[in-house]
Scaffold this motif. Structure first.
Motif, PDB file in Angstrom:
ATOM      1  N   THR A 117       0.852  -1.197   0.000  1.00  0.00           N
ATOM      2  CA  THR A 117       0.000   0.000   0.000  1.00  0.00           C
ATOM      3  C   THR A 117       0.878   1.234   0.000  1.00  0.00           C
ATOM      4  O   THR A 117       1.812   1.336   0.806  1.00  0.00           O
ATOM      5  N   VAL A 118       0.587   2.164  -0.910  1.00  0.00           N
ATOM      6  CA  VAL A 118       1.275   3.445  -0.953  1.00  0.00           C
ATOM      7  C   VAL A 118       0.334   4.507  -0.395  1.00  0.00           C
ATOM      8  O   VAL A 118      -0.853   4.544  -0.730  1.00  0.00           O
ATOM      9  N   ILE A 119       0.866   5.365   0.479  1.00  0.00           N
ATOM     10  CA  ILE A 119       0.115   6.497   1.030  1.00  0.00           C
ATOM     11  C   ILE A 119       0.842   7.768   0.644  1.00  0.00           C
ATOM     12  O   ILE A 119       2.041   7.899   0.899  1.00  0.00           O
ATOM     13  N   GLY A 120       0.138   8.702   0.017  1.00  0.00           N
ATOM     14  CA  GLY A 120       0.798   9.931  -0.379  1.00  0.00           C
ATOM     15  C   GLY A 120      -0.168  11.033  -0.733  1.00  0.00           C
ATOM     16  O   GLY A 120      -1.365  10.785  -0.955  1.00  0.00           O
ATOM     17  N   PHE A 121       0.354  12.245  -0.781  1.00  0.00           N
ATOM     18  CA  PHE A 121      -0.447  13.412  -1.151  1.00  0.00           C
ATOM     19  C   PHE A 121      -0.514  13.554  -2.669  1.00  0.00           C
ATOM     20  O   PHE A 121       0.454  13.243  -3.377  1.00  0.00           O
ATOM     21  N   LEU A 122      -1.631  14.044  -3.153  1.00  0.00           N
ATOM     22  CA  LEU A 122      -1.740  14.478  -4.533  1.00  0.00           C
ATOM     23  C   LEU A 122      -0.885  15.729  -4.716  1.00  0.00           C
ATOM     24  O   LEU A 122      -0.957  16.664  -3.907  1.00  0.00           O
ATOM     25  N   GLY A 123      -0.059  15.740  -5.757  1.00  0.00           N
ATOM     26  CA  GLY A 123       0.745  16.918  -6.027  1.00  0.00           C
ATOM     27  C   GLY A 123      -0.027  17.896  -6.897  1.00  0.00           C
ATOM     28  O   GLY A 123      -0.196  17.660  -8.095  1.00  0.00           O
ATOM     29  N   SER A 124      -0.507  18.974  -6.289  1.00  0.00           N
ATOM     30  CA  SER A 124      -1.370  19.893  -7.037  1.00  0.00           C
ATOM     31  C   SER A 124      -0.650  20.532  -8.217  1.00  0.00           C
ATOM     32  O   SER A 124      -1.286  20.949  -9.187  1.00  0.00           O
ATOM     33  N   THR A 125       0.674  20.593  -8.170  1.00  0.00           N
ATOM     34  CA  THR A 125       1.455  21.131  -9.295  1.00  0.00           C
ATOM     35  C   THR A 125       2.124  20.017 -10.084  1.00  0.00           C
ATOM     36  O   THR A 125       1.973  19.920 -11.311  1.00  0.00           O
ATOM     37  N   LEU A 126       2.861  19.137  -9.393  1.00  0.00           N
ATOM     38  CA  LEU A 126       3.615  18.091 -10.083  1.00  0.00           C
ATOM     39  C   LEU A 126       2.721  17.075 -10.783  1.00  0.00           C
ATOM     40  O   LEU A 126       3.084  16.531 -11.828  1.00  0.00           O
ATOM     41  N   ASP A 127       1.549  16.794 -10.216  1.00  0.00           N
ATOM     42  CA  ASP A 127       0.661  15.790 -10.801  1.00  0.00           C
ATOM     43  C   ASP A 127      -0.287  16.375 -11.843  1.00  0.00           C
ATOM     44  O   ASP A 127      -1.016  15.643 -12.505  1.00  0.00           O
ATOM     45  N   ALA A 128      -0.309  17.703 -11.968  1.00  0.00           N
ATOM     46  CA  ALA A 128      -1.238  18.337 -12.897  1.00  0.00           C
ATOM     47  C   ALA A 128      -0.715  18.231 -14.326  1.00  0.00           C
ATOM     48  O   ALA A 128       0.489  18.270 -14.583  1.00  0.00           O
ATOM     49  N   ALA A 129      -1.628  18.075 -15.284  1.00  0.00           N
ATOM     50  CA  ALA A 129      -1.282  18.016 -16.710  1.00  0.00           C
ATOM     51  C   ALA A 129      -2.547  18.232 -17.523  1.00  0.00           C
ATOM     52  O   ALA A 129      -3.661  17.948 -17.069  1.00  0.00           O
ATOM     53  N   LYS A 130      -2.367  18.756 -18.723  1.00  0.00           N
ATOM     54  CA  LYS A 130      -3.514  18.927 -19.608  1.00  0.00           C
ATOM     55  C   LYS A 130      -3.963  17.571 -20.130  1.00  0.00           C
ATOM     56  O   LYS A 130      -3.156  16.686 -20.414  1.00  0.00           O
ATOM     57  N   PHE A 131      -5.259  17.421 -20.274  1.00  0.00           N
ATOM     58  CA  PHE A 131      -5.789  16.158 -20.786  1.00  0.00           C
ATOM     59  C   PHE A 131      -5.377  16.009 -22.240  1.00  0.00           C
ATOM     60  O   PHE A 131      -5.459  16.938 -23.037  1.00  0.00           O
ATOM     61  N   GLY A 132      -4.932  14.849 -22.612  1.00  0.00           N
ATOM     62  CA  GLY A 132      -4.499  14.588 -23.982  1.00  0.00           C
ATOM     63  C   GLY A 132      -3.250  13.724 -23.969  1.00  0.00           C
ATOM     64  O   GLY A 132      -2.607  13.527 -22.933  1.00  0.00           O
ATOM     65  N   PRO A 133      -2.848  13.194 -25.122  1.00  0.00           N
ATOM     66  CA  PRO A 133      -1.703  12.281 -25.186  1.00  0.00           C
ATOM     67  C   PRO A 133      -0.403  12.892 -24.672  1.00  0.00           C
ATOM     68  O   PRO A 133       0.478  12.181 -24.195  1.00  0.00           O
ATOM     69  N   SER A 134      -0.271  14.226 -24.769  1.00  0.00           N
ATOM     70  CA  SER A 134       0.985  14.856 -24.374  1.00  0.00           C
ATOM     71  C   SER A 134       1.283  14.701 -22.878  1.00  0.00           C
ATOM     72  O   SER A 134       2.427  14.835 -22.454  1.00  0.00           O
ATOM     73  N   ARG A 135       0.251  14.422 -22.093  1.00  0.00           N
ATOM     74  CA  ARG A 135       0.484  14.303 -20.648  1.00  0.00           C
ATOM     75  C   ARG A 135       1.390  13.123 -20.312  1.00  0.00           C
ATOM     76  O   ARG A 135       2.019  13.088 -19.264  1.00  0.00           O
ATOM     77  N   TRP A 136       1.441  12.136 -21.227  1.00  0.00           N
ATOM     78  CA  TRP A 136       2.252  10.957 -20.975  1.00  0.00           C
ATOM     79  C   TRP A 136       3.734  11.210 -21.230  1.00  0.00           C
ATOM     80  O   TRP A 136       4.573  10.338 -21.009  1.00  0.00           O
ATOM     81  N   ASN A 137       4.053  12.413 -21.705  1.00  0.00           N
ATOM     82  CA  ASN A 137       5.450  12.799 -21.857  1.00  0.00           C
ATOM     83  C   ASN A 137       5.984  13.517 -20.612  1.00  0.00           C
ATOM     84  O   ASN A 137       7.152  13.873 -20.557  1.00  0.00           O
ATOM     85  N   LYS A 138       5.101  13.765 -19.653  1.00  0.00           N
ATOM     86  CA  LYS A 138       5.478  14.501 -18.452  1.00  0.00           C
ATOM     87  C   LYS A 138       5.592  13.546 -17.267  1.00  0.00           C
ATOM     88  O   LYS A 138       4.771  12.638 -17.109  1.00  0.00           O
ATOM     89  N   TRP A 139       6.605  13.793 -16.438  1.00  0.00           N
ATOM     90  CA  TRP A 139       6.733  13.008 -15.209  1.00  0.00           C
ATOM     91  C   TRP A 139       5.765  13.534 -14.164  1.00  0.00           C
ATOM     92  O   TRP A 139       5.795  14.708 -13.794  1.00  0.00           O
ATOM     93  N   ARG A 140       4.864  12.656 -13.755  1.00  0.00           N
ATOM     94  CA  ARG A 140       3.924  12.980 -12.686  1.00  0.00           C
ATOM     95  C   ARG A 140       4.162  11.979 -11.568  1.00  0.00           C
ATOM     96  O   ARG A 140       3.885  10.786 -11.734  1.00  0.00           O
ATOM     97  N   PRO A 141       4.692  12.407 -10.434  1.00  0.00           N
ATOM     98  CA  PRO A 141       5.183  11.471  -9.415  1.00  0.00           C
ATOM     99  C   PRO A 141       4.154  10.453  -8.946  1.00  0.00           C
ATOM    100  O   PRO A 141       4.481   9.273  -8.772  1.00  0.00           O
ATOM    101  N   THR A 142       2.909  10.869  -8.750  1.00  0.00           N
ATOM    102  CA  THR A 142       1.908   9.927  -8.242  1.00  0.00           C
ATOM    103  C   THR A 142       1.604   8.841  -9.268  1.00  0.00           C
ATOM    104  O   THR A 142       1.527   7.648  -8.936  1.00  0.00           O
ATOM    105  N   VAL A 143       1.463   9.237 -10.543  1.00  0.00           N
ATOM    106  CA  VAL A 143       1.181   8.259 -11.594  1.00  0.00           C
ATOM    107  C   VAL A 143       2.411   7.387 -11.848  1.00  0.00           C
ATOM    108  O   VAL A 143       2.292   6.173 -12.063  1.00  0.00           O
ATOM    109  N   SER A 144       3.590   8.004 -11.773  1.00  0.00           N
ATOM    110  CA  SER A 144       4.809   7.261 -12.098  1.00  0.00           C
ATOM    111  C   SER A 144       5.047   6.106 -11.139  1.00  0.00           C
ATOM    112  O   SER A 144       5.652   5.096 -11.520  1.00  0.00           O
ATOM    113  N   ILE A 145       4.592   6.231  -9.902  1.00  0.00           N
ATOM    114  CA  ILE A 145       4.774   5.142  -8.930  1.00  0.00           C
ATOM    115  C   ILE A 145       4.153   3.858  -9.447  1.00  0.00           C
ATOM    116  O   ILE A 145       4.710   2.759  -9.302  1.00  0.00           O
ATOM    117  N   CYS A 146       2.996   3.995 -10.081  1.00  0.00           N
ATOM    118  CA  CYS A 146       2.260   2.812 -10.548  1.00  0.00           C
ATOM    119  C   CYS A 146       2.715   2.352 -11.925  1.00  0.00           C
ATOM    120  O   CYS A 146       2.116   1.430 -12.505  1.00  0.00           O
TER     121      CYS A 146
END
Length: 528
Positions: free
Chosen positions: A5-34
């Motif tokens: 189990t991972v426990i963590g805060f949502l990163g209001s800046t680091l985890d934010a990205a525009k919807f669309g394929p380009s978001r997968w080019n950005k490192w988002r720490p919460t998503v990257s864990i999985c």
């Protein structure tokens, strides 16, 4: 493999990205864990504020897309101020206490890359204290070209191996020691080491603390600061109860400390809980504990060790779980030898004993404390007062010299600053004011007020000497009446008791005010 189990805060800046394929080019720490090939996440508890609900849903959906086996559990946690250490720590502590951990069957990773710095520190402290029974998880992006996955590391709590975290923890510890010193940048190395040790004892132990030192050395203020630090760390829930043991001597001591039942003695018309009971779940400061009688000492010892005591006239015991700080200006070892203090109580108190030095032993700390007292005056009176450079240098030269005895320690310094600040209506303390004040202190410590008596407390010596002896005697009498009167009007009625009966209109306050003004005085200064 055990589920993770991972426990963590949502990163209001680091985890934010525009919807669309380009978001997968950005490192988002919460998503990257999985997205890590070598880390299986069975459950992700995502903490976020209600105002970031849409971003949280967006991130949770992306986690489901890249890791279908991961159960994402949102947890809403709102803060009035996300940078308020007490609020963030308190809410995370409540979360940790309510969460159903099973460390024997599950692994837990506490993600500290996202969230405010305050949140990260609190997560670290709660993990270090085992309120969150897991390892720390740190993530970071790949260097160079943007890649969504990044890297991760599981961190044990050997702080010597992680300089950045050790530094962060040291900063939090430094904040605590500064808090105990009221933010004063003290320079005395021995005193600073002692405060660092007190900080560690305060947050890691519930054992009694004994503060020894002369009157005015700051025992009471330090005890209150220890309480406030423990309150900040959620280690006490009850109040701070301060007792000057010199005021609870004699027949009333037992009742005041331990309470009594209605009818226990003449005058006991109702139950009284007592001061020990009032301190339940909080901190009890017994100042001048050496003044207690031997019977009270015996009951205090049992209350410390067992949390129980018998109120006067009661058939059943009362309970109180308090933390104790005791203060004394006596040498308790000498008191034990003389039979005035119980040896077993002293042994119980002597686990953590700290001797606070007097101000004369910390002359290098006079300057920062001088600034602190000026700030206190500004907060109290709503008026900011400063020194001119020459006056400040002159005052410090006197204050730090061997001739400055500082018999009353910090109380003398506080009173000195108050007098100078009050008597400088322009808001600027000049050399003349300093000369007047240092002369007053020298006379105070020598015990000699000279021939011109009480007026030297109010006027410069040269101004007193310029008053005719006849007028001087009258003015001294007026000052004495003012000081024992409840108000300006009360003093006026006393001083003009005969002549006021012959006047059609009486305004004793105005008459007295004008009389004092002839000598450059007013009621507020005289009546202090």
């Amino acid at each position: 493999m055990r589920p993770t189990t991972v426990i963590g805060f949502l990163g209001s800046t680091l985890d934010a990205a525009k919807f669309g394929p380009s978001r997968w080019n950005k490192w988002r720490p919460t998503v990257s864990i999985c997205m890590q090939e070598d880390l299986r996440v069975d459950r992700f508890v995502l903490i976020h504020g209600s105002y970031h609900r849409r971003l949280a849903e967006f991130v949770m959906q992306d986690i489901r897309d890249v890791s279908p086996e991961t159960e994402v559990v949102p947890h809403v946690m709102d803060f009035e101020d996300a940078w308020d250490f007490e609020e963030v720590y308190g809410k995370l502590l409540d979360f940790a206490r309510e969460f159903e951990f099973d460390p024997d069957a599950h692994d837990y990773l506490i993600h500290i890359t996202t969230g405010t710095h305050v949140a990260q520190i609190c997560l670290f402290l709660l993990t270090e204290a085992r309120y969150l029974p897991g390892k720390l998880l740190q993530t970071q992006p790949h260097k160079g070209a943007p890649q969504p996955i990044g890297t991760w590391a599981s961190i044990d709590l050997d702080l010597s191996r992680y300089d950045s975290i050790a530094s962060r923890f040291a900063e939090a510890s430094a904040e605590s020691t500064s808090f105990l010193k009221s933010g004063i940048e003290t320079r005395n190395a021995a005193f600073n080491r002692m405060i660092e040790e007190i900080e560690q004892v305060a947050v890691r132990s519930r054992a009694p603390i004994l503060l020894m030192g002369p009157t005015g050395a700051g025992k009471s203020q330090l005890a209150r600061k220890v309480y406030e630090l423990k309150k900040l760390r959620h280690q006490v829930e009850g109040p701070f109860v301060e007792v000057n043991c010199a005021t609870v001597k004699g027949d009333s001591a037992m009742s005041a400390l331990f309470g009594h039942k209605k009818g226990a003695f003449t005058g006991a018309v109702q139950d009284r809980p007592g001061l020990l009971k009032s301190a339940d779940k909080g901190l009890l400061f017994l100042d001048e504990i050496g003044e207690l009688g031997l019977d009270e000492q015996a009951m205090i010892l049992r209350a410390i060790e067992e949390g129980r005591f018998l109120p006067v006239g009661a058939d059943s015991e009362a309970k109180s779980e308090f933390q104790l700080i005791a203060g004394t200006n006596r040498n308790l070892m000498d008191e034990v030898a003389a039979g005035n203090f119980r040896e077993d109580l002293f042994a119980r108190l002597n686990l953590w004993t700290f001797a606070l030095p007097g101000l004369a032993e910390r002359r290098e700390d006079i300057e920062p404390n001088l600034d602190y007292e000026l700030e206190r005056f500004a907060e109290r009176e709503g008026t900011r007062v400063t020194f001119n450079k020459e006056a400040r240098d002159r005052y410090l030269a006197f204050a730090e010299s061997p001739s400055a005895r500082w018999q009353g320690n910090f109380r003398d310094l506080a009173a000195s600053v108050t007098r100078m600040a009050t008597l400088c209506p322009t808001g600027r303390i000049d050399r003349e004011a300093v000369e007047f004040e240092t002369g007053r202190l020298a006379r105070l410590w020598s015990g000699d007020k000279g021939e011109i008596g009480v007026l030297t407390d109010l006027l410069r010596k040269d101004r007193v000497e310029a008053i005719d002896p006849f007028d001087r005697v009258q003015l001294e009498y007026v000052v004495e009446v003012c000081r024992r009167s409840a108000s300006l009007s009360d003093a006026g009625r006393t001083l003009f008791a005969a002549s006021r009966e012959k006047r059609k209109s009486t305004n004793d306050s105005d008459r007295l005010r004008k009389y004092l003004a002839k000598f450059g005085l007013d009621w507020d200064i005289v009546a202090r």
